[in-house]
Every structure is written in C-alpha cells, then in structure tokens.
Design an enzyme around this catalytic site. Structure first.
Site, PDB file in Angstrom:
ATOM      1  N   HIS A   8     -16.109   5.415 -60.488  1.00 25.08           N
ATOM      2  CA  HIS A   8     -16.867   6.452 -60.138  1.00 25.08           C
ATOM      3  C   HIS A   8     -18.284   6.493 -60.273  1.00 25.08           C
ATOM      4  O   HIS A   8     -19.258   7.191 -59.190  1.00 25.08           O
ATOM      5  CB  HIS A   8     -15.821   7.557 -60.171  1.00 25.08           C
ATOM      6  CG  HIS A   8     -15.060   8.189 -59.176  1.00 25.08           C
ATOM      7  ND1 HIS A   8     -13.751   7.468 -59.804  1.00 25.08           N
ATOM      8  CD2 HIS A   8     -14.781   9.014 -58.763  1.00 25.08           C
ATOM      9  CE1 HIS A   8     -12.851   7.320 -58.598  1.00 25.08           C
ATOM     10  NE2 HIS A   8     -13.384   8.900 -57.654  1.00 25.08           N
ATOM     11  N   GLU A   9     -18.520   6.266 -61.494  1.00 22.79           N
ATOM     12  CA  GLU A   9     -20.332   7.188 -61.494  1.00 22.79           C
ATOM     13  C   GLU A   9     -20.971   5.488 -60.966  1.00 22.79           C
ATOM     14  O   GLU A   9     -21.756   5.827 -60.473  1.00 22.79           O
ATOM     15  CB  GLU A   9     -20.295   6.423 -63.268  1.00 22.79           C
ATOM     16  CG  GLU A   9     -21.415   6.883 -63.586  1.00 22.79           C
ATOM     17  CD  GLU A   9     -22.219   7.602 -63.405  1.00 22.79           C
ATOM     18  OE1 GLU A   9     -23.161   7.884 -63.317  1.00 22.79           O
ATOM     19  OE2 GLU A   9     -21.842   9.333 -63.526  1.00 22.79           O
TER      20      GLU A   9
END
Length: 213
Positions: A145-146
């Site tokens: 996600h990052e």
C-alpha cells in the site's frame, strides 16, 4: 459459453459513470478542501485540520464507494465476462462487518485469497502462530500500500504503511466491543468512523501536504 453483449455494455456504462462521478467529487470537493488545508498544516492549527478532515469525510466516502463499485463490480465482472471466467465472487458484504478483520476478509477477495495462499499459510507452516502470521500478512500488505501511494505522490512518508499496521490493534478493539459489550452494531460503527470518516481523509491531507509542500 458466449459473451453476453448487453452485460458488457451495462458494465462499461457503469464504469464510465462511476469514473465521471469520482472526477466530479475530486474536482468539486476534494481538491479545494485539500488546497485550503495546506496553510493550517504550516501553522499547526489542530482544530482547523480536524475540521478539514470532517469536511473531507463525506466526499471521500462517496469516492471510495464509487471506486469499490467501479473496480470490484463493474471492471472485474466486465473482465471476467470477456475472458469467460466462471468464478465471479470478488467481494462479500464487507459493509456489514462487525469487526475489522471481517472487513479485510470480505472487501477484496482476490487479494485476500492471494495473501492467505502466499503469505499467511506459508507463515503458519513455518510454525508461526495465527497472530504472528496475521502481523506478517499486514506488514506485507502495508508495504505494498505504501508503494502504491508514495510513488504517485513522489514522496516516501510511511503514512499508508502505519495506517495499515494500525488496523491490527483496531481489529482487537472491534472484537472486544462485539464480544465484551455484546454490541455488534457499535463494532460496525467503529469500522465506518475509523476507516472512512477519519482514517482516509487524514491520509489524504497528509500526503497532499507533503506533495504540495
């Protein structure tokens, strides 16, 4: 089996409508709020930042729900129809989730099944407990996600990473509410408030501030 042309056309129309409506919400509500919030981050005005988070909550919820419908219902069903793929179970009723772990298991079944098969299950086979395997799964998901957020925003800030990792204590909090207080309704309320009314708007403002800084 043949490809149903009417089904394909309906999914294309839904996809175009959802994307157009998302762009409307972004340009009309999100971008003005985000740009007006930059000065409050510079000044460290806590209450103004909270007000902007709440102001973003409704358009963010609309955009996120439109994204969900466009991706998991319209796009994946369209792709499955064109490829004649039989398994069409892409999500379950995550909106009724009483605890956050139920939400994460139900809202994105393709990714959830991938994580279970390639991360969670191998971790369990190596002797980890269920909790340890769950932490490893969230760690991998948080890192992905990052990357997905940081690359378009041209900045590596770990907000999305820690937002995902914070889901672990929230899972136990919602479980405690449901089990101890016998209140599944409030578990669902905590999910909606922390996820859409607070969590995502805060991340939007943080990444926007770093991007426009």
């Amino acid at each position: 089996p043949r490809i149903r042309k009417r089904f394909v056309v309906r999914r294309l129309i839904e996809l175009a409508f959802c994307i157009s409506l998302q762009l409307f919400f972004i340009e009309q509500y999100v971008m003005p709020t985000v740009k007006n919030s930059i000065q409050y981050f510079h000044e460290g005005d806590f209450w103004r930042i909270c007000e902007r988070i709440l102001k973003l909550a409704v358009p963010n919820a609309c955009i996120w729900l439109l994204m969900f419908y466009a991706l998991f219902h319209a796009w994946l069903n369209l792709t499955a129809e064109l490829l004649r793929f039989g398994d069409r179970l892409f999500y379950r009723d995550w909106w009724n989730a009483q605890t956050l772990d139920v939400y994460w298991r139900n809202w994105n079944l393709p990714v959830h099944n991938w994580i279970v098969r390639h991360v969670y299950a191998p971790a369990m086979r190596r002797g980890m407990t269920s909790t340890q395997a769950q932490i490893v799964s969230f760690f991998i998901s948080a890192a992905i996600h990052e990357v997905l957020v940081s690359v378009p925003c041209h900045g590596f800030n770990l907000y999305a990473f820690w937002g995902m990792m914070f889901q672990i204590p929230l899972i136990y909090l919602t479980r405690f509410i449901v089990t101890y207080f016998k209140a599944p309704f409030w578990g669902n309320v905590v999910f909606w408030v922390t996820f859409l009314a607070f969590g995502q708007p805060l991340l939007i403002l943080q990444y926007s501030y770093r991007h426009f800084e």
